[in-house]
Every structure is written in C-alpha cells, then in structure tokens.
Design a protein around this motif. Sequence first.
Motif, PDB file in Angstrom:
ATOM      1  N   GLU A 307       0.834  -1.208   0.000  1.00  0.00           N
ATOM      2  CA  GLU A 307       0.000   0.000   0.000  1.00  0.00           C
ATOM      3  C   GLU A 307       0.865   1.254   0.000  1.00  0.00           C
ATOM      4  OE1 GLU A 307      -3.350   0.826   2.482  1.00  0.00           O
ATOM      5  OE2 GLU A 307      -3.907  -1.293   2.603  1.00  0.00           O
ATOM      6  N   ASN A 308       1.889   1.257   0.851  1.00  0.00           N
ATOM      7  CA  ASN A 308       2.754   2.433   0.947  1.00  0.00           C
ATOM      8  C   ASN A 308       3.466   2.684  -0.384  1.00  0.00           C
ATOM      9  OD1 ASN A 308       4.382   3.685   3.888  1.00  0.00           O
ATOM     10  ND2 ASN A 308       4.541   4.547   1.834  1.00  0.00           N
ATOM     11  N   ALA A 309       3.961   1.609  -1.008  1.00  0.00           N
ATOM     12  CA  ALA A 309       4.647   1.747  -2.301  1.00  0.00           C
ATOM     13  C   ALA A 309       3.689   2.243  -3.376  1.00  0.00           C
ATOM     14  CB  ALA A 309       5.264   0.410  -2.711  1.00  0.00           C
ATOM     15  N   ALA A 310       2.452   1.708  -3.386  1.00  0.00           N
ATOM     16  CA  ALA A 310       1.461   2.147  -4.366  1.00  0.00           C
ATOM     17  C   ALA A 310       1.122   3.622  -4.167  1.00  0.00           C
ATOM     18  CB  ALA A 310       0.206   1.288  -4.255  1.00  0.00           C
ATOM     19  N   ILE A 346      -5.653  -2.671  -3.098  1.00  0.00           N
ATOM     20  CA  ILE A 346      -4.366  -3.339  -2.932  1.00  0.00           C
ATOM     21  C   ILE A 346      -4.576  -4.575  -2.066  1.00  0.00           C
ATOM     22  CG2 ILE A 346      -1.940  -3.057  -2.340  1.00  0.00           C
ATOM     23  CD1 ILE A 346      -2.936  -0.985  -4.354  1.00  0.00           C
ATOM     24  N   ALA A 347      -4.173  -5.748  -2.556  1.00  0.00           N
ATOM     25  CA  ALA A 347      -4.304  -6.998  -1.791  1.00  0.00           C
ATOM     26  C   ALA A 347      -3.047  -7.826  -1.999  1.00  0.00           C
ATOM     27  CB  ALA A 347      -5.541  -7.781  -2.231  1.00  0.00           C
ATOM     28  N   THR A 355     -11.682 -13.605  -1.149  1.00  0.00           N
ATOM     29  CA  THR A 355     -10.811 -12.450  -1.374  1.00  0.00           C
ATOM     30  C   THR A 355     -11.157 -11.763  -2.689  1.00  0.00           C
ATOM     31  OG1 THR A 355      -9.041 -13.592  -0.185  1.00  0.00           O
ATOM     32  CG2 THR A 355      -8.418 -11.662  -1.484  1.00  0.00           C
ATOM     33  N   MET A 356     -11.379 -12.571  -3.730  1.00  0.00           N
ATOM     34  CA  MET A 356     -11.744 -12.020  -5.030  1.00  0.00           C
ATOM     35  C   MET A 356     -13.019 -11.184  -4.902  1.00  0.00           C
ATOM     36  SD  MET A 356      -9.878 -13.182  -7.832  1.00  0.00           S
ATOM     37  CE  MET A 356     -11.056 -13.445  -9.159  1.00  0.00           C
ATOM     38  N   LYS A 357     -14.011 -11.728  -4.212  1.00  0.00           N
ATOM     39  CA  LYS A 357     -15.293 -11.037  -4.083  1.00  0.00           C
ATOM     40  C   LYS A 357     -15.137  -9.723  -3.329  1.00  0.00           C
ATOM     41  CE  LYS A 357     -20.073 -11.789  -2.543  1.00  0.00           C
ATOM     42  NZ  LYS A 357     -21.024 -12.749  -1.932  1.00  0.00           N
ATOM     43  N   ARG A 358     -14.297  -9.731  -2.281  1.00  0.00           N
ATOM     44  CA  ARG A 358     -14.111  -8.520  -1.483  1.00  0.00           C
ATOM     45  C   ARG A 358     -13.412  -7.424  -2.295  1.00  0.00           C
ATOM     46  NH1 ARG A 358     -10.893 -10.372   2.244  1.00  0.00           N
ATOM     47  NH2 ARG A 358      -8.974  -9.529   1.341  1.00  0.00           N
ATOM     48  N   GLU A 359     -12.303  -7.779  -2.938  1.00  0.00           N
ATOM     49  CA  GLU A 359     -11.508  -6.764  -3.623  1.00  0.00           C
ATOM     50  C   GLU A 359     -12.197  -6.240  -4.878  1.00  0.00           C
ATOM     51  OE1 GLU A 359      -9.169  -5.562  -1.993  1.00  0.00           O
ATOM     52  OE2 GLU A 359      -8.910  -7.164  -0.524  1.00  0.00           O
ATOM     53  N   PHE A 360     -12.747  -7.141  -5.695  1.00  0.00           N
ATOM     54  CA  PHE A 360     -13.419  -6.703  -6.909  1.00  0.00           C
ATOM     55  C   PHE A 360     -14.819  -6.180  -6.598  1.00  0.00           C
ATOM     56  CE2 PHE A 360     -10.108  -9.371  -8.687  1.00  0.00           C
ATOM     57  CZ  PHE A 360      -9.731  -8.675  -9.833  1.00  0.00           C
ATOM     58  N   VAL A 375      -4.612  -4.454  -7.397  1.00  0.00           N
ATOM     59  CA  VAL A 375      -3.160  -4.640  -7.464  1.00  0.00           C
ATOM     60  C   VAL A 375      -2.749  -5.677  -6.428  1.00  0.00           C
ATOM     61  CG1 VAL A 375      -0.910  -3.522  -7.260  1.00  0.00           C
ATOM     62  CG2 VAL A 375      -2.855  -2.246  -8.216  1.00  0.00           C
ATOM     63  N   THR A 376      -2.049  -6.718  -6.867  1.00  0.00           N
ATOM     64  CA  THR A 376      -1.651  -7.796  -5.959  1.00  0.00           C
ATOM     65  C   THR A 376      -0.215  -8.226  -6.246  1.00  0.00           C
ATOM     66  OG1 THR A 376      -2.264  -9.675  -7.378  1.00  0.00           O
ATOM     67  CG2 THR A 376      -4.041  -8.643  -6.096  1.00  0.00           C
ATOM     68  N   MET A 377       0.262  -9.159  -5.435  1.00  0.00           N
ATOM     69  CA  MET A 377       1.571  -9.769  -5.656  1.00  0.00           C
ATOM     70  C   MET A 377       1.478 -11.009  -6.553  1.00  0.00           C
ATOM     71  SD  MET A 377       4.374  -8.483  -4.379  1.00  0.00           S
ATOM     72  CE  MET A 377       5.123  -7.554  -3.038  1.00  0.00           C
ATOM     73  N   ASP A 378       0.289 -11.349  -6.999  1.00  0.00           N
ATOM     74  CA  ASP A 378       0.152 -12.528  -7.855  1.00  0.00           C
ATOM     75  C   ASP A 378       1.038 -12.398  -9.085  1.00  0.00           C
ATOM     76  OD1 ASP A 378      -2.220 -14.207  -6.750  1.00  0.00           O
ATOM     77  OD2 ASP A 378      -2.918 -12.141  -6.632  1.00  0.00           O
TER      78      ASP A 378
END
Length: 403
Positions: A307-310, A346-347, A355-360, A375-378
């Motif tokens: 989050e901080n980097a974004a 950011i996740a 998780t998908m449902k929450r973020e999207f 935005v994720t680390m995937d």
Amino acid sequence: MEIISRDSYINHIMRYINKGMMIALTGQRRVGKSYTLRQIAETLSEKDHDANIIYINKEKKKFAAIRTDDDLSAYLEGKIDEDKDNYLLIDEVQDIEGFEKTLRSLNADEECQIIVTGSNAKMLSSELSTYLGGRYIDIHIQSLTYREFLTFHRLEDSQDSLDKYLSVGGLPHLYRLGLDNEDMIWEYIHNIYNTIVLKDVVEREGLRNVTLFENIMSFISDNTGQLLSATSISKYLKSQKIDLTPITAINYLKSAGNAYIVNKVQRYDIHGKKLLETNDKYYFEDLGLRNSLVGSDRTKDVEKLMENAAYLHLKSLGYKVYVGTLPNGEIDFVAERTGKTVYFQIAYLLADEKTMKREFGNLLAIKDNNPKYVVTMDPISKPKDYDGITHLSLRQMLLTDSF
C-alpha cells in the motif's frame, strides 16, 4: 563521483524557468534535492554559457556566515549582473533566518530566477505563501520510484528487485553503499532519521519530548495504512502508560508531516463526493525509513508495504490521493489528476473466492465509468480484465506511468 540524473524532475523544473515564479524544491532530507539543484545549475550553464549562476549551499562551511536575510542581501550585493540572465540557487534555504524578505525583493523586481531547496514544509509554506502569494511553485522531490531504484542499482525488474525495494526503500545514496551491505544500509537510514528528527522536528518545530515523538512514529509505522485518529493514538499510548492528549498527538503528527516523514491521506466519500474530516491514514515518505522503525522482521508487513509503495507511486505521478469510503466498504485509493479519477484496491494475493469477491466487489459497487484496478503480488504476466476491472501485479503498477 557518478551522478545519475533524475530527468523527470529536471524536465519538470525547467518548464518553470524564467516564468516569473520562484521555484521551491521540497522534500525529506537526503532524497536528492541537492543533486537535483546541482543538475539544474549544470543544465542552465549548458543552455546559456553566459548565464550568471549564484549558488549557495548552506551545508557548506564557506556559506556559514549567511545566517539572516541581511547577510544574504550583503552577500548578493554586486553579484547580480544586469547584462546577463541571473539565477540564484540556494540549498537548504530554511537555514537562513528571514530568507523570504530578500527573496521577495529579488522576485518582485524579477532581477533573477530563484530556485531553493528546503526540508521543512511548515517553514516554506508559511513564509513563502505570506511573502510571495501565488508567485512561487512548490515541486516535491521524493525518494526513488521503483523504476529509478532499478536504474540506480543496475537491476532488472524481478520479484527479488521488488522485495529489495520494499525493504530498503529509495534513498538515492544507497547505491553508493551497495545493496549487499545491509548493516551499512540500516545504519545510514537510521542516521538519516535521527538527523530529520533533530533538525526538522526538534529545532524547527520546537518539540522537546523526542521519546514521545519516537513512540508516536513507532505506532504509525506499525499501523501503516490503517485508519487512525488522534484519539485512537492517544488511547493506545495511554494503554502503554504514556500520557498523551489528542491535541498533542495532532501537533506531533503535523510535525512529522512538516518534516516529510509521513503523509496524511484523508478519507473521501465516493458517493457524496466530499472529503471527510476524521480518521485518516498515514504513509511514510520512504519505505526504508518506515522499516527502520519497525525492526528486522518485516515478513508480516507485506500488504502494508505494498500500500505504501502504491501510494508513493501515485504521488510521484502527480495524483492527489485519498482513501475512498462506500456505505459498506472501503477503496484503498482514489487518485485524481487533471480531472480524471482512478480507483485502486491493494491486496497481497487473490488466494480464494472470498478475497476475489471482497476486492473486486468493492470496486464494482462504484457506479461510474472511471478506471478501476486491483493490485496484488500474484505473478501475472500481463494485466487481466474482470468485469471491466483491471488486475495488475504490483511490479506492473510501479512501472506504469499513467492510469
């Protein structure tokens, strides 16, 4: 010594040269303001070999006698050449008491183009706005972006490079120490933090309780990206047997912001289209500085660092950034620039359907056509589209110049 040019800043600054405005380069100590000022001097000399460049670096002993505006005026006496283009460059101008009086006189008569650097937002904003009104431009210099980090350290974009960036941050001088020398890196970063606290918090802000300030910064570093209020900070510290009123917490947080240690990000009501006055988030101006306050074990902090980097990346691109609020959810960032709005969630990883449902889902609840990103680390090779929402890896986001 090799100097690596940060061309985006140089080009931006040069656009304002000889436009009738003073230019102030602001930012945390050791983010590269002095090198940027030096490169501006070199660029001006290259464009005009007859240019009269007056360069004052307040960190040099030879300029120690320039303590007040009277000293500055006396030093400049006879140095302005009416037959040439004149440029006055002052590094760490806040170390000259009353500097704004001399600069106002020079700026009013348009005798020279003035460019200064400063490391204390309160001092610059109050003095310059009072004496110059709208006749100055503030250009904020940040620590290195991820792209610049790769350039400075001669690295290829990779997960290892990103992990290193999230760990040590983007202070430019680290490239001279070498990323393999972790003991030297953390000693350097810690010393920078101590210098900021001493010069820009204790001396400039007049705060005397350094231990209390340290405790607040430790709390903020542990809660990077969390909604906080002065009252919540006060309550936490009281639970640790540290007496602190909400008003004192507010003043100390302002001091940290004025010293460019942290940035306050306000909440924004997406449906109501208005800023909210309570419960803000705080992000550090440099990731390494934040991590130096947390300690060596940062494995549990990946999402906070993401989050901080974004946030820092969006800020470097010129976006105004807010935390978005919805009736039943939150959007990590609402970014606005030149009338355009972009939303970001950011996740760490999209590990499961929940998780998908929450973020999207939160983004889908926003009924407008503005761009939306998760935005994720995937490890995804290229951006993916889900119902009009773009899924990016953090590396892809940090290498994107416009959204």
